[in-house]
Write a protein that holds these residues in place. Structure first.
Motif, mmCIF file in Angstrom:
data_model
loop_
_atom_site.group_PDB
_atom_site.id
_atom_site.type_symbol
_atom_site.label_atom_id
_atom_site.label_comp_id
_atom_site.label_asym_id
_atom_site.label_seq_id
_atom_site.Cartn_x
_atom_site.Cartn_y
_atom_site.Cartn_z
ATOM 1 N N ASN A 1 0.720 -1.051 -0.306
ATOM 2 C CA ASN A 1 0.010 -0.101 0.126
ATOM 3 C C ASN A 1 0.881 1.175 0.095
ATOM 4 O OD1 ASN A 1 -2.150 1.484 0.114
ATOM 5 N ND2 ASN A 1 -2.552 1.346 2.281
ATOM 6 N N ASN A 2 0.245 2.286 -0.629
ATOM 7 C CA ASN A 2 1.274 3.692 -0.632
ATOM 8 C C ASN A 2 0.726 4.707 0.339
ATOM 9 O OD1 ASN A 2 -0.918 3.358 -2.632
ATOM 10 N ND2 ASN A 2 -0.428 5.543 -3.067
ATOM 11 N N LEU A 3 -0.174 4.272 1.060
ATOM 12 C CA LEU A 3 -0.894 5.326 1.968
ATOM 13 C C LEU A 3 -1.157 4.518 3.371
ATOM 14 C CD1 LEU A 3 -3.678 7.172 0.037
ATOM 15 C CD2 LEU A 3 -1.775 7.992 1.046
ATOM 16 N N ARG A 4 -1.199 5.299 4.494
ATOM 17 C CA ARG A 4 -1.600 4.600 5.802
ATOM 18 C C ARG A 4 -3.122 4.135 5.481
ATOM 19 N NH1 ARG A 4 0.179 9.784 7.161
ATOM 20 N NH2 ARG A 4 2.200 9.628 8.330
ATOM 21 N N ILE A 5 -3.251 2.669 5.961
ATOM 22 C CA ILE A 5 -4.497 2.159 5.777
ATOM 23 C C ILE A 5 -5.462 2.776 7.093
ATOM 24 C CG2 ILE A 5 -3.815 0.123 5.223
ATOM 25 C CD1 ILE A 5 -4.093 -1.033 8.099
ATOM 26 N N CYS A 6 -6.769 2.768 6.723
ATOM 27 C CA CYS A 6 -7.626 3.373 7.500
ATOM 28 C C CYS A 6 -7.965 2.460 8.735
ATOM 29 C CB CYS A 6 -9.050 3.751 6.952
ATOM 30 S SG CYS A 6 -9.933 2.269 6.496
ATOM 31 N N ASN A 7 -8.690 3.005 9.869
ATOM 32 C CA ASN A 7 -8.762 2.409 11.081
ATOM 33 C C ASN A 7 -9.481 1.166 10.750
ATOM 34 O OD1 ASN A 7 -7.413 4.268 12.434
ATOM 35 N ND2 ASN A 7 -9.045 5.546 12.974
ATOM 36 N N ASP A 8 -10.807 1.133 9.868
ATOM 37 C CA ASP A 8 -11.589 0.126 9.732
ATOM 38 C C ASP A 8 -10.547 -0.990 9.133
ATOM 39 O OD1 ASP A 8 -14.414 -0.409 9.752
ATOM 40 O OD2 ASP A 8 -13.970 -0.911 7.805
ATOM 41 N N CYS A 9 -9.897 -0.639 8.088
ATOM 42 C CA CYS A 9 -9.186 -1.777 7.509
ATOM 43 C C CYS A 9 -8.272 -2.425 8.398
ATOM 44 C CB CYS A 9 -8.383 -1.406 6.423
ATOM 45 S SG CYS A 9 -9.384 -1.059 4.712
ATOM 46 N N TYR A 10 -7.582 -1.539 9.435
ATOM 47 C CA TYR A 10 -6.760 -2.209 10.403
ATOM 48 C C TYR A 10 -7.463 -2.946 11.229
ATOM 49 C CZ TYR A 10 -3.233 -2.177 14.067
ATOM 50 O OH TYR A 10 -2.258 -2.245 15.027
#
Length: 366
Positions: free
Chosen positions: A352-361
């Motif tokens: 991934n090239n961005l920080r993942i969102c809290n929901d995906c985490y």
């Protein structure tokens, strides 16, 4: 008991302390308390709006000044011009400038700086010539500086002669030297700018002196030393401009890249758009991004479909639809696809090239 002077003093204090939000909030409270403003109040309010760079609020302040007859005051007209210029608009301040019955040094400098700061150098130089011909213009230092700029851009005077010309006529202090350094940096003469910096006694150098030289090296050092800008350098610049809220400049840099753009560049732009809520640029950046999952035998590409938690989903849809969008995040799809394709107990690595969102985490932890 608080009178107009009390309110204005506090509004001005917040504005000068670079806390424009508090200044404008206090101005609203003043109006709710039935206290009428005056020209001094409007000058501070205009400056606060200029710090925020909000063109809609700038138009409201301008309208307020017109309705209350404040534009007849020179200080208010100057403040309105400077406010619009800081908001990136030069057509409206030019209208105010042209309609002014009286102009002073600040009026001329504000409109010329506005054109210069917003990339309209030719118009700034034209107004400089008009200003120099104006009988009402008498400030010798600013006149000298504008004369230098004109000579430099016309190439009618050697750049090496200008510092000598300065020293013969006026005393050069650190602030004036900073202005000259900035002029040379923008004209690509980094050597002369560096010499001027070295001529300032170390005890007299201020933060502007250092910033001008640092920005100058940032603009020119790479090519001067035969270093070709690589894609990661562009990604850093796009990220820096984006975090500062300069989304249009960041996008322009992406468009003007002479080398192919990668996910790092588009990801930096996407992150900035998410922070500042620019839905149009967000959609454009997202279309150029992908996450992926790679098995032992092959790599599968999964296109982005969304990129944030419910409260940060920038699509103009209902909350129910936003929850559906979250279920289709490319990170979740990559994880699910990976589990389907690999052997049990093998690890799944999602790029991934961005920080993942809290929901995906949370989904990944599960």
């Amino acid at each position: 008991m608080r009178d107009l002077v009390s309110w204005t003093a506090m509004i001005t204090a917040y504005e000068q302390a670079e806390q424009p939000d508090k200044a404008l909030l206090l101005f609203q409270h003043m109006q709710l308390h039935g206290v009428l403003s005056d020209s001094v109040t409007i000058v501070s309010v205009a400056s606060a709006v200029g710090q925020l760079g909000l063109i809609k609020r700038a138009k409201i302040v301008h309208s307020y000044a017109i309705c209350n007859g404040y534009l007849k005051y020179l200080s208010v007209g100057n403040a309105i011009i400077a406010m619009y210029a800081k908001c990136g608009n030069v057509s409206l301040p030019r209208l105010v400038f042209d309609l002014m019955e009286e102009r002073d040094v600040i009026s001329w400098n504000s409109i010329i700086s506005g054109y210069s700061q917003n990339g309209q150098a030719s118009e700034a130089l034209f107004l400089s010539e008009v200003m120099l011909d104006s009988e009402a213009y008498t400030n010798p230092v600013t006149k000298l500086i504008h004369g230098f700029c004109l000579c430099l851009f016309r190439l009618s005077t050697s750049t090496k002669e200008i510092p000598r010309f300065c020293y013969k006529r006026i005393k050069i202090d650190a602030n004036l030297c900073n202005a000259l350094m900035d002029m040379y940096v923008k004209c690509g003469d980094l050597d002369t700018a560096t010499r001027l910096f070295n001529d300032i006694p170390p005890t007299e150098r201020n933060i502007t002196s250092w910033n001008v030289l640092i920005s100058g090296y940032g603009m020119h050092e790479m090519k001067k030393h035969s270093v070709s800008p690589r894609v990661k350098y562009y990604a850093c610049m796009v990220d820096m401009l984006g975090r500062a809220g300069l989304l249009n400049q960041a996008f322009d840099m992406v468009q003007q890249m002479p080398i192919p753009k990668n996910d790092g560049v588009w990801g930096a732009l996407l992150l900035a758009c998410r922070i500042h809520g620019d839905t149009e640029l967000t959609e454009l950046a997202a279309r150029n991004l992908s996450s992926g999952v790679e098995t032992k035998y092959e790599r599968y590409k999964i296109e982005n479909s969304a990129f944030s938690v419910v409260e940060l989903v920038l699509h103009d849809v209902d909350d129910e639809d936003k929850e559906h969008i979250l279920n289709c995040h490319s990170e979740k799809l990559a994880m699910a696809f990976g589990i389907m394709k690999i052997d049990p107990e093998m690890s799944v690595q999602v790029t991934n090239n961005l920080r993942i969102c809290n929901d995906c985490y949370s989904a990944f932890k599960f």
